[in-house]
Design a protein around this motif. Structure first.
Motif, short mmCIF file in Angstrom:
data_model
loop_
_atom_site.label_atom_id
_atom_site.label_comp_id
_atom_site.label_asym_id
_atom_site.label_seq_id
_atom_site.Cartn_x
_atom_site.Cartn_y
_atom_site.Cartn_z
N LEU A 297 0.71 -1.09 0.02
CA LEU A 297 -0.13 -0.14 0.15
C LEU A 297 0.96 1.15 0.04
O LEU A 297 0.57 2.20 -0.54
N LEU A 298 1.89 1.11 0.67
CA LEU A 298 2.90 2.36 0.73
C LEU A 298 4.06 2.20 -0.10
O LEU A 298 5.02 2.79 0.05
N GLY A 299 3.92 1.34 -1.14
CA GLY A 299 5.24 0.99 -1.97
C GLY A 299 5.19 2.11 -3.31
O GLY A 299 4.23 2.95 -3.16
N ALA A 300 6.10 1.54 -4.21
CA ALA A 300 6.33 2.38 -5.22
C ALA A 300 5.35 2.80 -6.23
O ALA A 300 5.03 3.60 -6.69
N GLU A 301 4.54 1.53 -6.34
CA GLU A 301 3.38 1.67 -7.37
C GLU A 301 2.33 2.76 -6.74
O GLU A 301 1.97 3.43 -7.61
N GLU A 302 1.90 2.49 -5.70
CA GLU A 302 0.88 3.60 -5.23
C GLU A 302 1.54 4.93 -5.03
O GLU A 302 0.84 5.92 -5.50
N THR A 425 4.21 8.82 9.70
CA THR A 425 4.88 8.52 8.40
C THR A 425 4.00 8.57 7.19
O THR A 425 2.89 7.93 7.31
N PHE A 426 4.28 9.15 6.28
CA PHE A 426 3.42 9.26 4.97
C PHE A 426 4.36 8.47 3.87
O PHE A 426 5.43 8.84 3.27
N PHE A 427 3.53 7.31 3.51
CA PHE A 427 4.40 6.41 2.74
C PHE A 427 5.82 6.11 3.21
O PHE A 427 5.49 5.40 4.36
N LEU A 608 9.26 12.54 -1.28
CA LEU A 608 8.59 11.30 -0.85
C LEU A 608 9.38 10.04 -1.30
O LEU A 608 9.96 10.06 -2.46
N ARG A 609 9.48 8.97 -0.45
CA ARG A 609 10.01 7.66 -0.72
C ARG A 609 9.10 6.64 -0.50
O ARG A 609 8.33 6.70 0.36
N PRO A 610 9.15 5.47 -1.29
CA PRO A 610 8.39 4.50 -0.95
C PRO A 610 8.49 3.81 0.00
O PRO A 610 9.77 3.75 0.79
#
Length: 657
Positions: A297-302, A425-427, A608-610
């Motif tokens: 959910l918090l990964g690079a794709e999202e 934490t956001f992402f 931002l970072r995943p």
């Protein structure tokens, strides 16, 4: 016209084929009269045959010339076609055959073998090149008379005339027929009288159509739909691409190129949700946590789906309210200034000496931001208020929120000075927001430094959130344990200059150059020496000092104390990675005058970072009661405004003279 000389051998052949006696036969019947009769008859017949052959040859040349003119200009009027031969006229077919053979032999004897060529080459070259088996007409055209040809030849064009060559490719279907098929009067009447232009052909090969193209008229997109940019993303399926389809009929896109702009437009009409595959539903367990980088959910794709540039907008406002009970009538200038093109993703508001009714303050904030935003978290320490609002569609990517407070007073029950911090934490990026109120007084620089040191050591954050980079953390400094840190509030640092000198410098700095003033700024000096706010930065200041004003006006302190104007309200930032925070705006809000301080606002773009799903997620938690109350007030205010406008438009003023 070239004349053809008759051949005596053909006369003998003709006489034999017509059933007449040959000279040898006559000599056998009458040897005495053979020589004289033979000579007389031969001379007479020769003269008759010569005249007859010349006449027939002239007729043949006229017919051939007429056909040549027809070929050269297919739009000239044609004489009526000859009637078909009846059975009684078939007797002359033998004679016609003989005449044709004689004419062909004569042509072969007169033609030059060097000048023979193909009829198709005559369309390419401007030189006269008579075809093999053709008849030369004064060097103007070459007529091909081969009876083996089924199509009417197009090589009969005028020499050196490109106009006729172009017309040759513009013949109608009737003109392309063989001459034997053009004698039908009905077809002759239906034939078009207009010249048909040949189609324009491209000079080169056309470029291949790409699989993905976009219509230029549909490329303009509203920035409010940035969270729906996944509609235009092409994921790889067979050759590395997979097209997301959330339309009801997937067959719409199977046999057509991918117009991303058009698809985005259609999808925004039919749906605002991205498609979810059953396999994703089976595999994902967000609340339990997934340590996998892909599919989280918090990964690079999202992250790339919601933030293609991987930067989030953050709006920060700090204001010392001076404990006033009355709030400004309108907070739009504080949170939604007119010079901003877009609203931001996060709104963080820190207040010092806040109003007594904290809930009323938060409700007013919710009413101003409207239904697009929800209050993620709010914390307080006495009259220090810190509130975080986030766009409602981004709340699912936030972790649980933690807060902590620190008092800097000797007596802990007095909570007018100190700090309150909120962390989440956001992402995959950790944030820390701190608002504080330091010791006041022009000469109490050392006490303010002590306040800072106590806060960075005593602020107990994070609590349950994991440190995203523990190798760069320091136990004695809370600001080192987060990726992005924003510290703002009333720091109470003053200008070390007399008021008269400060006002003189301010009058000179009418163009926004506050450098001469900042040379006397206590905070800038201490930060340069490294005694406070280590690792923090501040954007350049181009606004006037925010302290101290008379309430309700733009005049600095006129009381007996005559306090020196100073930059007491500041916003500082710190990041672990260089260039992670980009300053968009840093200014003051001069329209709010209910306090002796002017609010200070700043807008940032933060990298931002995943992340991974191994953190405690907030699961969409927000203050629902505050949200409903703020929206209700917003609607009520709008209804009152419309009613007032209606009453104003319907009212009339009567004057009596």
């Amino acid at each position: 016209m070239h004349l053809i000389t008759p051949d005596p051998r053909h006369d003998e052949r003709m006489m034999t084929e017509n059933g007449e006696h040959s000279p040898l036969h006559q000599s056998r019947e009458d040897p005495a009269k053979g020589d004289s009769l033979a000579n007389d008859s031969r001379a007479l017949k020769t003269s008759l045959e010569d005249a007859k052959s010349c006449k027939e040859h002239n007729d043949a040349l006229k017919i051939t010339a007429r056909d040549a003119l027809r070929e050269i200009s297919p739009y000239q009027p044609r004489p009526p076609s000859l009637p078909r031969l009846t059975k009684s006229s078939k007797r002359g077919s033998v004679e016609e055959t003989v005449r044709t053979r004689r004419l062909r032999n004569s042509q072969e004897s007169l033609s030059d073998p060097v000048e023979t060529g193909s009829s198709t080459d005559s369309l390419k070259d401007d030189q006269t090149a008579p075809a093999q088996g053709g008849l030369v007409l004064s060097g103007a055209a070459t007529i091909r008379n081969d009876k083996d040809s089924n199509m009417r030849p197009l090589s009969a064009v005028a020499t050196g005339s490109p106009v006729f060559r172009q017309r040759g490719s513009s013949l109608t279907e009737y003109d392309r027929r063989p001459p034997s098929q053009q004698s039908n009067p009905a077809d002759h009447q239906l034939r078009s009288t207009k010249v048909l232009l040949s189609p324009v052909q491209p000079t080169g090969t056309l470029p291949a159509l790409e699989k993905s193209f976009a219509s230029s008229t549909l490329r303009a997109a509203n920035r409010i739909d940035r969270d729906c940019l996944d509609y235009g993303m092409l994921a790889r399926e067979k050759l590395g691409e997979r097209l997301h389809r959330n339309l009801s009929d997937s067959r719409l896109l199977e046999n057509m190129g991918s117009d991303s702009a058009s698809v985005n437009s259609m999808r925004s009409t039919y749906s605002v949700l991205s498609p979810i595959r059953p396999q994703d539903v089976r595999n994902r367990s967000f609340l339990e946590g997934s340590v996998l980088g892909s599919g989280a959910l918090l990964g690079a794709e999202e992250l790339d789906r919601y933030f293609p540039d991987r930067r989030v907008g953050i709006y920060i406002a700090t204001w010392n309210m001076q404990g006033e009970k009355g709030l400004p009538v309108n907070l739009d200038d504080l949170l939604l200034p007119t010079d901003s093109e877009f609203a931001q993703d996060f709104y963080i508001i820190g207040v010092q000496e806040g109003c007594p009714d904290r809930r009323e303050w938060e409700t007013r904030l919710q009413e101003t931001l409207g239904p697009y935003y929800v209050m993620l978290y709010a914390a307080s320490h006495g009259v220090l208020y810190l509130t975080v609002f986030v766009r409602r569609d981004l709340i699912w990517f936030c972790s649980e929120v933690e807060h902590a407070t620190v008092t800097t007073r000797i007596i802990s029950q007095i909570k007018t000075k100190g700090a309150v911090g909120i962390a989440f934490t956001f992402f995959g990026t950790s944030f820390l927001f701190i608002t504080s109120h330091f010791t006041s007084g022009d000469a109490k620089v050392y006490e303010r430094i002590l306040d800072y040191n106590k806060i960075v050591e005593a602020l107990a954050l994070p609590k349950g959130l994991p440190d995203t980079n523990p190798y760069r953390s320091t136990p004695s400094d809370v600001t080192t344990r987060f990726d992005q840190v924003f510290w703002f509030g009333d720091f109470n640092f003053r200008l070390s200059k007399d008021r008269v000198d400060v006002e003189t410098i301010m009058n000179r700095s009418g163009g926004g150059d506050m450098g001469p003033l900042l040379e006397h700024d206590q905070l800038a000096k201490e930060m340069k020496d490294g005694s406070i706010f280590k690792g923090f930065q501040e954007a350049p200041i181009h606004f006037l000092p925010t302290y101290k004003f008379d309430i309700g006006c733009d005049i600095y302190d006129t009381t007996s104390k005559q306090r020196t104007p100073s930059y007491t309200d500041r916003i500082l930032f710190r990041n672990r990675q260089a260039e992670d925070i980009k300053v968009i705006k840093y200014t003051s809000c001069s329209s709010i005058k209910t306090s002796d301080h002017r609010p200070v606002i700043a807008v940032f773009q933060v990298k931002l970072r995943p992340g991974r799903d191994n953190i405690p997620l907030g699961a969409g938690q927000f203050d629902r009661g505050l949200y409903l109350e703020g929206i209700r007030r917003r609607i009520t205010r709008e209804l009152k405004r419309r009613e007032a406008m209606k009453n104003h438009s319907s009212s009339t003023i009567c004057t009596i003279s």
